[in-house]
Design a protein around this motif. Sequence first.
Motif, PDB file in Angstrom:
ATOM      1  N   GLU A  92       0.830  -1.207   0.000  1.00  0.00           N
ATOM      2  CA  GLU A  92       0.000   0.000   0.000  1.00  0.00           C
ATOM      3  C   GLU A  92       0.865   1.258   0.000  1.00  0.00           C
ATOM      4  OE1 GLU A  92      -3.782   1.905   2.486  1.00  0.00           O
ATOM      5  OE2 GLU A  92      -2.867   0.012   3.118  1.00  0.00           O
ATOM      6  N   THR A 111       2.574   1.727  -3.490  1.00  0.00           N
ATOM      7  CA  THR A 111       1.688   2.065  -4.611  1.00  0.00           C
ATOM      8  C   THR A 111       0.980   3.402  -4.425  1.00  0.00           C
ATOM      9  OG1 THR A 111      -0.057   0.742  -3.554  1.00  0.00           O
ATOM     10  CG2 THR A 111       1.253  -0.322  -5.285  1.00  0.00           C
ATOM     11  N   THR A 112       0.607   3.729  -3.184  1.00  0.00           N
ATOM     12  CA  THR A 112      -0.261   4.890  -2.956  1.00  0.00           C
ATOM     13  C   THR A 112       0.404   6.039  -2.192  1.00  0.00           C
ATOM     14  OG1 THR A 112      -2.080   3.285  -2.793  1.00  0.00           O
ATOM     15  CG2 THR A 112      -2.578   5.569  -2.184  1.00  0.00           C
ATOM     16  N   HIS A 113       1.334   5.725  -1.319  1.00  0.00           N
ATOM     17  CA  HIS A 113       1.893   6.759  -0.439  1.00  0.00           C
ATOM     18  C   HIS A 113       3.411   6.858  -0.549  1.00  0.00           C
ATOM     19  CE1 HIS A 113      -2.080   6.833   1.450  1.00  0.00           C
ATOM     20  NE2 HIS A 113      -2.002   5.503   1.572  1.00  0.00           N
TER      21      HIS A 113
END
Length: 438
Positions: A178, A181-183
């Motif tokens: 996570e 990919t996102t942060h």
Amino acid sequence: MDFKAGLIQQQSLKLTMTQELSQAIALLQYSSQELVSFLESKALENPLISIDTPQNVDYSKKKKGVNVEKDAKYWIEQIGEYRGPSLEEHILSQVPADSPKSFYLLIKRLVQYFDENGYLRYTTEDLAEMLSVSMDEIQKAVHLIKSFDPAGVGAENLQECLYLQAVRDQKTPKYTNEILTTHFILFAEKKWKDLSKELSCSLKDIQAVFDYVQVLNPRPGAAFHVEKPTYIVPDVIVEWKDGQFIVNTAAGSDLKLSLNGSYYSKMKETNDPSVSKFLHDKWNEYQWIAKGIQQRKETILRVMKKIIEKQPESMVKGLSYLKPMTMKEIAEELEIHESTVSRAVKDKYVLAPFGTIEMRAFFTANLQSTEQEDVSSLAAKKEIEVLIKNENKKKPLSDQEISDLLKKEKGIIVSRRTVAKYRDQLSIPSSSKRKRYD
């Protein structure tokens, strides 16, 4: 105030940049390789110049008294270096054998767009346009490449490269995928408090992800990129014998420049004025270059001897024993200009008793000390490294705290700003980025 025009005669000294002076300056700052290239080009233009380029010498073996050419035991060193498969060969070897030839060729073409780290820094849209192939075919080929070894190859950027490696691992720390990919930006900039709020996790969890990412390979293609090794030929050899230093020009850099006497004698016999002028100009050029090379050699040796005089302990034991010394100081003692010293040590190497090192490395800034003698900037950097290495990682030292400790414990006076500069030169992050939460 009365102004009147008039003629005034005045004597003044002015240094004129003649061709000979300009050439002498250039010769002095040339490295050994640059000097050889320069002389070879001049030899092509000037038939009077003859160059005897010395053979490269393996000084590590010479020092041990080994003659490689005559010793058959060293035959293995003459074997060419083994080169493994290239990245292209490694990728193509993983393409399924039953793949259509057109698909195989597409992957082969895609590999040509990889950089040396194994990244494919183009979008599928750009690749489809560049290769005149449909988006579906490009996506299928790129997707397959990203499943190949080494993990991470074919990624568009660092973020994707790390993710491609992490997603194959069944034992990644919680939140890894996570975060990657996102942060990723918050994570990379170490804005972990903001990140912990967004993920509703602890700083310890993020620290675990950080430690895991450190063991991933950000350059998966680099192992297949083999550069030809570069060999350094020292300009000066310093030896310690019978309690004294012996300084000589290195055999590999001592060029022999000589006059092509037979050509000169033959051409001198002609009565053609144009030939005589040509011969005169080339003779002068030969003289200038020969004199420049001799001056270069003498200047380098003079500077090296003065360095030894000022740095005897570091010459034997290594750079950790350096004392503060500037080029201006050497220039004043040799009664030459500081720029001459700078040119004399530029890209020059010395084979010292402790190893081969750049001559420029013996110069270091002078820092104040509470002791009788000042210390070098190199010594200060080493102390900064030690302090940071031994600090409490949960509460790392700030630059000001390092400055205070250097003065209190080591007697080294250095400002907070200078500490920050040295820390950057040592590639050590700031205290906020060194902090650990576990």
